[in-house]
Design a protein around this motif. Structure first.
Motif, PDB file in Angstrom:
ATOM      1  N   TYR A 161      28.583   1.191 -34.863  1.00 37.05           N
ATOM      2  CA  TYR A 161      27.332   0.148 -35.663  1.00 37.05           C
ATOM      3  C   TYR A 161      26.232   0.482 -36.135  1.00 37.05           C
ATOM      4  O   TYR A 161      25.710   1.516 -35.716  1.00 37.05           O
ATOM      5  N   SER A 162      25.677  -0.309 -37.184  1.00 37.05           N
ATOM      6  CA  SER A 162      24.295   0.304 -37.573  1.00 37.05           C
ATOM      7  C   SER A 162      23.618  -1.049 -38.182  1.00 37.05           C
ATOM      8  O   SER A 162      24.143  -2.093 -38.054  1.00 37.05           O
ATOM      9  N   MET A 163      22.230  -0.959 -38.486  1.00 33.27           N
ATOM     10  CA  MET A 163      21.450  -2.064 -38.985  1.00 33.27           C
ATOM     11  C   MET A 163      21.480  -1.983 -40.482  1.00 33.27           C
ATOM     12  O   MET A 163      20.828  -0.810 -40.987  1.00 33.27           O
ATOM     13  N   VAL A 165      19.426  -2.915 -43.378  1.00 37.72           N
ATOM     14  CA  VAL A 165      17.644  -3.658 -43.814  1.00 37.72           C
ATOM     15  C   VAL A 165      17.304  -3.493 -45.215  1.00 37.72           C
ATOM     16  O   VAL A 165      18.088  -2.512 -45.996  1.00 37.72           O
ATOM     17  N   ALA A 166      16.434  -4.067 -45.648  1.00 39.83           N
ATOM     18  CA  ALA A 166      15.912  -4.100 -47.006  1.00 39.83           C
ATOM     19  C   ALA A 166      15.209  -2.407 -47.168  1.00 39.83           C
ATOM     20  O   ALA A 166      14.940  -1.914 -46.319  1.00 39.83           O
ATOM     21  N   LYS A 167      15.387  -2.169 -48.271  1.00 37.03           N
ATOM     22  CA  LYS A 167      14.743  -0.839 -48.690  1.00 37.03           C
ATOM     23  C   LYS A 167      13.331  -0.806 -48.331  1.00 37.03           C
ATOM     24  O   LYS A 167      12.643  -1.683 -48.614  1.00 37.03           O
ATOM     25  N   GLY A 168      13.154   0.424 -47.631  1.00 38.24           N
ATOM     26  CA  GLY A 168      11.707   0.502 -46.993  1.00 38.24           C
ATOM     27  C   GLY A 168      11.610   0.062 -45.702  1.00 38.24           C
ATOM     28  O   GLY A 168      10.702   0.422 -44.982  1.00 38.24           O
ATOM     29  N   ASN A 169      12.673  -0.440 -45.128  1.00 36.48           N
ATOM     30  CA  ASN A 169      12.621  -1.057 -43.737  1.00 36.48           C
ATOM     31  C   ASN A 169      11.424  -1.743 -43.353  1.00 36.48           C
ATOM     32  O   ASN A 169      10.576  -1.241 -42.660  1.00 36.48           O
ATOM     33  N   PRO A 170      11.023  -2.771 -44.129  1.00 32.88           N
ATOM     34  CA  PRO A 170       9.550  -3.671 -43.965  1.00 32.88           C
ATOM     35  C   PRO A 170       9.470  -4.065 -42.677  1.00 32.88           C
ATOM     36  O   PRO A 170       8.315  -4.284 -42.355  1.00 32.88           O
ATOM     37  N   GLY A 171      10.539  -4.330 -41.519  1.00 36.08           N
ATOM     38  CA  GLY A 171      10.511  -4.751 -40.542  1.00 36.08           C
ATOM     39  C   GLY A 171      10.100  -3.738 -39.566  1.00 36.08           C
ATOM     40  O   GLY A 171       9.877  -3.825 -38.287  1.00 36.08           O
ATOM     41  N   LEU A 256      19.867   2.083 -44.368  1.00 36.74           N
ATOM     42  CA  LEU A 256      20.629   2.098 -42.863  1.00 36.74           C
ATOM     43  C   LEU A 256      19.726   2.644 -41.765  1.00 36.74           C
ATOM     44  O   LEU A 256      19.060   3.646 -42.018  1.00 36.74           O
ATOM     45  N   VAL A 257      19.849   1.828 -40.740  1.00 26.96           N
ATOM     46  CA  VAL A 257      19.036   2.352 -39.542  1.00 26.96           C
ATOM     47  C   VAL A 257      20.185   2.533 -38.338  1.00 26.96           C
ATOM     48  O   VAL A 257      20.905   1.699 -37.958  1.00 26.96           O
ATOM     49  N   GLN A 258      20.331   3.609 -38.008  1.00 30.13           N
ATOM     50  CA  GLN A 258      21.330   4.108 -36.930  1.00 30.13           C
ATOM     51  C   GLN A 258      20.602   4.641 -35.716  1.00 30.13           C
ATOM     52  O   GLN A 258      19.640   5.342 -35.783  1.00 30.13           O
ATOM     53  N   ALA A 259      21.197   4.011 -34.608  1.00 30.14           N
ATOM     54  CA  ALA A 259      20.605   4.382 -33.368  1.00 30.14           C
ATOM     55  C   ALA A 259      21.665   4.170 -32.406  1.00 30.14           C
ATOM     56  O   ALA A 259      22.516   3.331 -32.364  1.00 30.14           O
ATOM     57  N   PRO A 260      21.735   5.097 -31.107  1.00 26.24           N
ATOM     58  CA  PRO A 260      22.686   4.954 -30.220  1.00 26.24           C
ATOM     59  C   PRO A 260      22.716   3.652 -29.657  1.00 26.24           C
ATOM     60  O   PRO A 260      23.813   3.052 -29.235  1.00 26.24           O
ATOM     61  N   SER A 261      21.605   3.034 -29.539  1.00 25.14           N
ATOM     62  CA  SER A 261      21.323   1.761 -28.880  1.00 25.14           C
ATOM     63  C   SER A 261      22.441   0.775 -29.599  1.00 25.14           C
ATOM     64  O   SER A 261      22.704  -0.338 -29.140  1.00 25.14           O
ATOM     65  N   LEU A 262      22.662   0.722 -30.784  1.00 26.58           N
ATOM     66  CA  LEU A 262      23.086  -0.239 -31.741  1.00 26.58           C
ATOM     67  C   LEU A 262      24.659  -0.122 -31.346  1.00 26.58           C
ATOM     68  O   LEU A 262      25.401  -1.225 -31.010  1.00 26.58           O
TER      69      LEU A 262
END
Length: 323
Positions: A161-163, A165-171, A256-262
């Motif tokens: 799984y990944s998140m 997000v909008a380009k630039g990851n504004p959040g 794409l935001v990837q992290a083990p926590s996801l």
């Protein structure tokens, strides 16, 4: 990519689909990303380009149940769109493409029959198998113990799984903890929805803001919510999220935001072809045909076409998935 029936997208009529496409197009986001290559089949009822070079195996054909030998077709239940697993070649079109479509056609060709590719509501697919209205499900389904209460699975991919997000990851989202207090787009009746509800409850128990969910019937609406700024993210199987990043707005819409926590929070694991538990002959035929496609390189070619080589397995096995 989920635990409960996931991805309910009701395209029950061409007019409905056309209306959705027009509404999304007006906002600069098409209903599904462009397919990477054309197919030759008509509405899923013929051979795809992926199946064109696959030779039928008489010994494998003999393993099929008599009803399928007689009908000459494997009825495949699916839910479109869920790129890159299943989608239409063009916005408003009716010709399917995607990993599941190509693989279904190649499997059928190896077994000496053809495969239909029949769109239905996501939460209606397993009931269709149990009622004898379809033979298999191919829809990017995770093989989970919960689903194995109803079906057996011939496993064919591994995902996480990944998140999205909008380009630039504004959040500025980096991992699961950053979802506290955020608005997240989610597809109704999915395991992602259930996991986000649990995550929100956990945040609140820790004295933190929960997660606000924008619930939609399909992928396209969830994508549009991120694009328009109504939601900061969508948690999604990495294969699908990565494909959206690559294809929507020529790669300029998302990242794409990837992290083990996801993956730790939302799961992931093995995807499989769902088959009725009573359909042992079909299960065996599919397993052996899939292994043949893995061995001769056809399977990897299909994954490579959609940039999904990382989800490949080397062995076609039964019920190997976990929660």
């Amino acid at each position: 990519m989920k635990v409960a029936p996931t991805r309910t997208f009701l395209m029950t009529a061409v007019a409905t689909a056309a209306g959705l496409i027009l509404s999304l197009g007006a906002c600069g986001l098409s209903a599904s990303p462009p397919a990477p290559a054309a197919q030759t089949a008509d509405k899923g009822n013929g051979a795809s380009a992926a199946a064109a070079s696959v030779a039928a195996d008489t010994a494998l054909h003999d393993l099929l149940p008599q009803r399928i030998k007689s009908a000459g077709v494997i009825r495949t239940a699916t839910n479109i769109p869920y790129p890159p697993w299943e989608m239409y070649e063009t916005a408003g079109g009716q010709q399917p493409t995607g990993i599941d479509y190509d693989l279904s056609q190649a499997l059928a060709a190896k077994l000496g029959v053809r495969a239909s590719f029949d769109h239905m509501a996501f939460d209606g697919m397993i009931p269709a198998i149990l009622a004898g209205k379809a033979d298999i499900v191919m829809a990017g389904l995770f093989d989970t113990p919960k689903r194995r209460a109803s079906l057996n699975f011939v496993d064919y991919a591994k995902d996480g799984y990944s998140m999205l997000v909008a380009k630039g990851n504004p959040g500025n989202l980096q991992d699961v903890a950053d979802l506290s207090g955020k608005t997240v787009a989610v597809q109704s009746s999915t395991s992602e929805e259930a996991s986000l509800d649990k995550l929100s409850t956990r945040f609140k128990s820790e004295g933190k803001p929960g997660v606000t969910l924008l619930r939609f019937p399909g992928d396209s609406e969830a994508f549009l919510a991120i694009k328009s700024g109504k939601a900061v993210a969508r948690v999604q199987a990495t294969s699908a999220a990565a494909y959206a990043v690559k294809t929507f707005d020529n790669g300029n819409a998302f990242e794409l935001v990837q992290a083990p926590s996801l993956t730790a929070q939302f799961g992931g694991g093995i995807e499989g072809i769902g088959v009725a538990k009573s359909d042992a002959e079909l299960q065996t035929a599919l397993q052996k045909a899939l292994q043949a496609l893995m061995d001769d390189g056809t399977y990897r070619k299909i994954l490579a076409k959609y940039g999904a080589e990382s989800i490949a397995l080397t062995k076609a096995e039964i019920n190997q998935g976990t929660e």
